[in-house]
Write a protein that holds these residues in place. Structure first.
Motif, PDB file in Angstrom:
ATOM      1  N   ILE A   1       0.844  -1.203   0.000  1.00  0.00           N
ATOM      2  CA  ILE A   1       0.000   0.000   0.000  1.00  0.00           C
ATOM      3  C   ILE A   1       0.874   1.245   0.000  1.00  0.00           C
ATOM      4  CG2 ILE A   1      -1.630   1.366   1.369  1.00  0.00           C
ATOM      5  CD1 ILE A   1      -3.002  -1.190   2.144  1.00  0.00           C
ATOM      6  N   VAL A   2       1.926   1.231   0.805  1.00  0.00           N
ATOM      7  CA  VAL A   2       2.860   2.365   0.800  1.00  0.00           C
ATOM      8  C   VAL A   2       3.463   2.535  -0.590  1.00  0.00           C
ATOM      9  CG1 VAL A   2       5.017   3.247   1.760  1.00  0.00           C
ATOM     10  CG2 VAL A   2       3.350   2.166   3.268  1.00  0.00           C
ATOM     11  N   THR A   3       3.813   1.428  -1.223  1.00  0.00           N
ATOM     12  CA  THR A   3       4.359   1.490  -2.583  1.00  0.00           C
ATOM     13  C   THR A   3       3.354   2.108  -3.543  1.00  0.00           C
ATOM     14  OG1 THR A   3       5.694  -0.488  -2.157  1.00  0.00           O
ATOM     15  CG2 THR A   3       5.333   0.111  -4.458  1.00  0.00           C
ATOM     16  N   LEU A   4       2.104   1.675  -3.465  1.00  0.00           N
ATOM     17  CA  LEU A   4       1.063   2.206  -4.350  1.00  0.00           C
ATOM     18  C   LEU A   4       0.881   3.704  -4.142  1.00  0.00           C
ATOM     19  CD1 LEU A   4      -1.301   1.935  -6.341  1.00  0.00           C
ATOM     20  CD2 LEU A   4      -2.740   1.304  -4.389  1.00  0.00           C
ATOM     21  N   TYR A   5       0.783   4.135  -2.902  1.00  0.00           N
ATOM     22  CA  TYR A   5       0.627   5.570  -2.636  1.00  0.00           C
ATOM     23  C   TYR A   5       1.866   6.341  -3.089  1.00  0.00           C
ATOM     24  CZ  TYR A   5      -3.762   5.796  -0.013  1.00  0.00           C
ATOM     25  OH  TYR A   5      -5.085   5.796   0.340  1.00  0.00           O
ATOM     26  N   GLY A   6       3.043   5.757  -2.859  1.00  0.00           N
ATOM     27  CA  GLY A   6       4.258   6.440  -3.266  1.00  0.00           C
ATOM     28  C   GLY A   6       4.354   6.606  -4.767  1.00  0.00           C
ATOM     29  N   ALA A   7       3.946   5.588  -5.512  1.00  0.00           N
ATOM     30  CA  ALA A   7       4.054   5.630  -6.972  1.00  0.00           C
ATOM     31  C   ALA A   7       2.925   6.418  -7.620  1.00  0.00           C
ATOM     32  CB  ALA A   7       4.081   4.204  -7.527  1.00  0.00           C
ATOM     33  N   HIS A   8       1.692   6.304  -7.068  1.00  0.00           N
ATOM     34  CA  HIS A   8       0.533   6.869  -7.760  1.00  0.00           C
ATOM     35  C   HIS A   8      -0.464   7.598  -6.858  1.00  0.00           C
ATOM     36  CE1 HIS A   8       1.821   4.564 -11.235  1.00  0.00           C
ATOM     37  NE2 HIS A   8       1.783   3.446 -10.527  1.00  0.00           N
ATOM     38  N   GLY A   9      -0.435   7.333  -5.551  1.00  0.00           N
ATOM     39  CA  GLY A   9      -1.520   7.791  -4.694  1.00  0.00           C
ATOM     40  C   GLY A   9      -1.644   9.287  -4.551  1.00  0.00           C
ATOM     41  N   ARG A  10      -0.519  10.013  -4.696  1.00  0.00           N
ATOM     42  CA  ARG A  10      -0.594  11.466  -4.541  1.00  0.00           C
ATOM     43  C   ARG A  10      -1.237  12.142  -5.739  1.00  0.00           C
ATOM     44  NH1 ARG A  10       5.596  11.636  -2.844  1.00  0.00           N
ATOM     45  NH2 ARG A  10       5.444   9.741  -4.093  1.00  0.00           N
ATOM     46  N   ASP A  11      -1.467  11.370  -6.821  1.00  0.00           N
ATOM     47  CA  ASP A  11      -2.126  11.927  -7.998  1.00  0.00           C
ATOM     48  C   ASP A  11      -3.642  11.769  -7.943  1.00  0.00           C
ATOM     49  OD1 ASP A  11       0.338  12.620  -9.065  1.00  0.00           O
ATOM     50  OD2 ASP A  11       0.575  10.684 -10.072  1.00  0.00           O
ATOM     51  N   PHE A  12      -4.151  11.032  -6.964  1.00  0.00           N
ATOM     52  CA  PHE A  12      -5.594  10.890  -6.858  1.00  0.00           C
ATOM     53  C   PHE A  12      -6.222  12.244  -6.524  1.00  0.00           C
ATOM     54  CE2 PHE A  12      -4.570   6.393  -6.188  1.00  0.00           C
ATOM     55  CZ  PHE A  12      -5.529   5.791  -6.991  1.00  0.00           C
ATOM     56  N   PRO A  13      -7.370  12.563  -7.129  1.00  0.00           N
ATOM     57  CA  PRO A  13      -7.982  13.872  -6.870  1.00  0.00           C
ATOM     58  C   PRO A  13      -8.570  14.011  -5.477  1.00  0.00           C
ATOM     59  CG  PRO A  13      -9.401  12.521  -8.259  1.00  0.00           C
ATOM     60  CD  PRO A  13      -8.108  11.774  -8.128  1.00  0.00           C
ATOM     61  N   GLY A  14      -8.770  12.909  -4.770  1.00  0.00           N
ATOM     62  CA  GLY A  14      -9.351  12.967  -3.432  1.00  0.00           C
ATOM     63  C   GLY A  14      -8.989  11.707  -2.670  1.00  0.00           C
ATOM     64  N   PRO A  15      -9.644  11.465  -1.529  1.00  0.00           N
ATOM     65  CA  PRO A  15      -9.387  10.246  -0.765  1.00  0.00           C
ATOM     66  C   PRO A  15      -9.620   9.002  -1.624  1.00  0.00           C
ATOM     67  CG  PRO A  15     -10.765  11.768   0.476  1.00  0.00           C
ATOM     68  CD  PRO A  15     -10.688  12.309  -0.912  1.00  0.00           C
ATOM     69  N   VAL A  16      -8.848   7.965  -1.369  1.00  0.00           N
ATOM     70  CA  VAL A  16      -8.952   6.733  -2.160  1.00  0.00           C
ATOM     71  C   VAL A  16      -9.912   5.776  -1.463  1.00  0.00           C
ATOM     72  CG1 VAL A  16      -7.669   4.837  -3.201  1.00  0.00           C
ATOM     73  CG2 VAL A  16      -6.564   7.066  -2.886  1.00  0.00           C
ATOM     74  N   PRO A  17     -10.979   5.356  -2.144  1.00  0.00           N
ATOM     75  CA  PRO A  17     -11.911   4.410  -1.526  1.00  0.00           C
ATOM     76  C   PRO A  17     -11.232   3.093  -1.198  1.00  0.00           C
ATOM     77  CG  PRO A  17     -12.861   5.395  -3.520  1.00  0.00           C
ATOM     78  CD  PRO A  17     -11.406   5.777  -3.487  1.00  0.00           C
ATOM     79  N   VAL A  18     -11.688   2.464  -0.125  1.00  0.00           N
ATOM     80  CA  VAL A  18     -11.129   1.173   0.265  1.00  0.00           C
ATOM     81  C   VAL A  18     -11.310   0.156  -0.855  1.00  0.00           C
ATOM     82  CG1 VAL A  18     -11.285  -0.721   1.920  1.00  0.00           C
ATOM     83  CG2 VAL A  18     -11.518   1.638   2.712  1.00  0.00           C
ATOM     84  N   ALA A  19     -12.471   0.187  -1.497  1.00  0.00           N
ATOM     85  CA  ALA A  19     -12.724  -0.755  -2.596  1.00  0.00           C
ATOM     86  C   ALA A  19     -11.709  -0.568  -3.719  1.00  0.00           C
ATOM     87  CB  ALA A  19     -14.140  -0.574  -3.128  1.00  0.00           C
ATOM     88  N   GLU A  20     -11.299   0.674  -3.942  1.00  0.00           N
ATOM     89  CA  GLU A  20     -10.313   0.946  -4.985  1.00  0.00           C
ATOM     90  C   GLU A  20      -8.946   0.399  -4.600  1.00  0.00           C
ATOM     91  OE1 GLU A  20      -9.259   1.980  -8.636  1.00  0.00           O
ATOM     92  OE2 GLU A  20     -11.268   2.097  -7.804  1.00  0.00           O
ATOM     93  N   LEU A  21      -8.560   0.554  -3.337  1.00  0.00           N
ATOM     94  CA  LEU A  21      -7.302  -0.022  -2.870  1.00  0.00           C
ATOM     95  C   LEU A  21      -7.308  -1.534  -3.038  1.00  0.00           C
ATOM     96  CD1 LEU A  21      -6.661   2.011   0.413  1.00  0.00           C
ATOM     97  CD2 LEU A  21      -5.389   2.187  -1.742  1.00  0.00           C
TER      98      LEU A  21
END
Length: 260
Positions: free
Chosen positions: A2-22
């Motif tokens: 999850i840290v890897t995903l946020y580090g690579a792409h998560g800061r580009d999400f326009p808002g909070p990331v839904p749990v279902a999306e994770l």
């Protein structure tokens, strides 16, 4: 992961990331839903993820300020060349016996940043890591126990010999070799052909970043001239950089499409 995903792409999400999306995005890399939910809970307890709601009211998570600082510091390590700066940064600490748990946290944190041990209570790393070290010690509430210095090694042993005492270089070499064993063949398979499967590109990119991102912390950018000949870290960095360059765009496109 999850840290890897946020580090690579998560800061580009326009808002909070839904749990279902994770769950969906991590599932593409082979992580099951219970593991995602458990990891989210741990990251929430550590103060790195903050509960939120999407506009539609779905449960979601956003990065905390500390998490963004952590990822920003990590970007410089994971994607960049070794930190610039001549000499060393030294961390000297003393913790009362009544706070032994704090001492353990300090040692674990410095080790996690890539510091080597020159003597009990005296840790050192390349000088370019000063800012990240300061941020980290402040974030974990240990700054009051540590004095930081900049310096150079003046002897009596040759610096290369001293570095071999301060860090476990054979163990570091094995980590790099394991990365090459796992991902060099993946790079060869992608080279010379179009990236036609975004989901596969996303999976291979995320797995490569997840494997690589720990290595710049085990090896904090030790000067090349102080390392053994044919150091595998050089080749490992080239493979990671090539994979990231080939797959990042398609992987980001897959994440955006999944989010839509």
């Amino acid at each position: 992961m999850i840290v890897t995903l946020y580090g690579a792409h998560g800061r580009d999400f326009p808002g909070p990331v839904p749990v279902a999306e994770l769950i969906r995005l991590l599932g593409a890399a082979g992580v099951d839903a219970p593991s995602v939910r458990s990891a989210v809970s741990r990251l929430k307890r550590r103060g790195l993820l903050v509960p939120a709601r999407t506009e539609a009211g779905a449960a979601a998570y956003a990065l905390s300020g500390d998490a963004r600082q952590l990822l920003d510091d990590g970007d410089r390590r994971v994607y960049g060349a070794p930190a610039a700066g001549e000499g060393w940064v030294l961390a000297v600490f003393s913790v009362p016996e009544s706070e032994r748990a704090r001492r353990h946290v300090l040692r674990s944190t410095l080790s996690g940043l890539g510091f080597g041990t020159a003597a009990p209570g005296v840790w050192l790393a390349p000088a370019g890591l000063y800012d990240e070290t300061r941020h980290t010690l402040e974030r974990i509430g240990c700054a009051g126990y540590v004095d930081l210095f900049r310096g150079e090694h003046l002897g009596f042993a040759a610096t290369a010999e001293a570095v071999a005492r301060w860090w476990d270089l054979p163990a570091l070499a094995k980590l790099y070799e394991a990365f090459l064993d796992e991902h060099e063949g993946v790079l060869r398979a992608w080279e010379g052909r179009p990236v036609a499967d975004p989901r596969l590109a996303y999976r291979d990119h995320l797995l490569a970043v997840d494997s690589w991102r720990h290595l710049p912390y085990a090896d904090p950018g030790l000067p090349r001239e102080l390392l053994p000949v044919d150091w595998p870290g050089v080749r490992a960095f080239e493979v990671f950089r090539a994979l990231d360059g080939l797959l990042r765009g398609a992987a980001a496109g897959y994440v955006r499409a999944a989010g839509g």
